[in-house]
Design a protein around this motif. Structure first.
Motif, PDB file in Angstrom:
ATOM      1  N   VAL A  80       7.914 -19.366  -8.984  1.00  0.00           N
ATOM      2  CA  VAL A  80       9.276 -19.393  -9.517  1.00  0.00           C
ATOM      3  C   VAL A  80      10.055 -18.175  -9.033  1.00  0.00           C
ATOM      4  N   ALA A  81       9.416 -17.013  -9.075  1.00  0.00           N
ATOM      5  CA  ALA A  81      10.067 -15.786  -8.614  1.00  0.00           C
ATOM      6  C   ALA A  81      10.466 -15.897  -7.142  1.00  0.00           C
ATOM      7  N   TYR A  82       9.585 -16.442  -6.323  1.00  0.00           N
ATOM      8  CA  TYR A  82       9.860 -16.523  -4.887  1.00  0.00           C
ATOM      9  C   TYR A  82      10.998 -17.498  -4.601  1.00  0.00           C
ATOM     10  N   ALA A  93      15.926  -6.625  -5.452  1.00  0.00           N
ATOM     11  CA  ALA A  93      15.502  -5.436  -4.707  1.00  0.00           C
ATOM     12  C   ALA A  93      14.068  -5.563  -4.213  1.00  0.00           C
ATOM     13  N   GLU A  94      13.226  -6.184  -5.014  1.00  0.00           N
ATOM     14  CA  GLU A  94      11.806  -6.312  -4.681  1.00  0.00           C
ATOM     15  C   GLU A  94      11.205  -7.342  -5.631  1.00  0.00           C
ATOM     16  N   VAL A  95      10.109  -7.958  -5.195  1.00  0.00           N
ATOM     17  CA  VAL A  95       9.355  -8.873  -6.049  1.00  0.00           C
ATOM     18  C   VAL A  95       7.943  -8.338  -6.207  1.00  0.00           C
ATOM     19  N   ALA A 172       7.951  -6.882  -0.997  1.00  0.00           N
ATOM     20  CA  ALA A 172       7.050  -7.459  -1.990  1.00  0.00           C
ATOM     21  C   ALA A 172       5.925  -6.484  -2.297  1.00  0.00           C
ATOM     22  N   THR A 173       5.508  -6.493  -3.558  1.00  0.00           N
ATOM     23  CA  THR A 173       4.270  -5.814  -3.965  1.00  0.00           C
ATOM     24  C   THR A 173       3.335  -6.869  -4.529  1.00  0.00           C
ATOM     25  N   ILE A 174       2.116  -6.903  -4.035  1.00  0.00           N
ATOM     26  CA  ILE A 174       1.115  -7.842  -4.543  1.00  0.00           C
ATOM     27  C   ILE A 174       0.073  -7.049  -5.323  1.00  0.00           C
ATOM     28  N   VAL A 175      -0.042  -7.352  -6.611  1.00  0.00           N
ATOM     29  CA  VAL A 175      -1.015  -6.696  -7.476  1.00  0.00           C
ATOM     30  C   VAL A 175      -2.302  -7.506  -7.408  1.00  0.00           C
TER      31      VAL A 175
END
Length: 235
Positions: A80-82, A93-95, A172-175
């Motif tokens: 959904v965010a993407y 600004a970033e996801v 993007a930051t992937i946790v």
């Protein structure tokens, strides 16, 4: 900073409570989204689609002040965010993807979850992989099941629809929770289809947060710190 937090399957906005609290205490404005059909167990979700969930987040972005926001999506909420980013790349600004990644065009979130009467109840724990459940002790499992709301079935099976190449230029930051970042980066480099979209993004940061699939319950303070670090890059 304005932070919009999108939950994964079976969860409403309040599921972010323990993560949102320290972010608000640090001065951020946090919006914890309850997606259509997830308002309560009694909500009508029979006709809710993935596009409906995306539209709800896009509408929120349109209502917020003009500065770019930080989008956070957990699990299925990452799709959904993407898609919301695809619709409004100039507003983001970033996801931050929490134990998830961007879902490519034409892909579905999960077509294997058991559907019951047009919706997807939280399955028995035995359905999940062992790595999903790390740190999710009996107390947390009981609390999760007590709050769980059936997921609209079409949100899991509808194909993702993307149109705007500008989405690729938003960082993007992937946790990485279940799998270490080194493994994920290996899959990206090898061209694995499930992470193919990650390879198309200009700037990707990987953060290791070893735990199970629901760090908002098992490691909320640590997850909040990761999100705060991402926000600090854009304040």
């Amino acid at each position: 900073m304005q932070i919009v937090m999108i939950p994964g399957f079976w969860l409403d906005g309040d599921s972010w409570r323990e993560v949102a609290y320290p972010l608000r205490a640090a001065g951020h404005t946090v919006h914890t989204v309850t997606l259509p059909g997830l308002e309560s167990v009694d909500a009508d979700r029979s006709d809710i689609t993935l596009a409906d969930h995306v539209a709800a987040v896009v509408a929120l972005l349109d209502e917020l002040p003009a500065e770019p926001v930080l989008l956070v999506g957990h699990s299925g909420g990452a799709a959904v965010a993407y898609a919301a980013l695809d619709a409004r790349p100039d507003r983001v600004a970033e996801v931050v993807y929490v134990d998830a990644g961007p879902l490519g065009d034409g892909q579905s979130v999960n077509t294997e979850l058991p559907v019951v009467d047009g919706e997807i109840p939280l399955p028995d724990w035995s359905v999940f992989e062992t790595d999903d459940l790390v740190d999710l002790d009996d107390e947390l499992r009981e609390a999760f099941r007590a709050r769980a709301i059936p997921q609209p079935a079409r949100v899991a099976s509808d194909p993702q629809r993307l149109h705007n190449e500008d989405r690729r230029r938003v960082p993007a930051t992937i946790v990485c929770c279940e799998f270490p970042s080194a493994m994920l980066q290996h899959w990206v480099a090898a061209g694995e289809p499930m992470v193919a979209e990650v390879a198309t993004i200009d700037t990707v940061r990987y953060v290791d947060l070893p735990t199970g699939h629901w760090p908002q319950f098992t490691k909320p303070a640590e997850l909040a710190a990761v999100i705060a670090e991402a926000a600090a890059r854009h304040r």
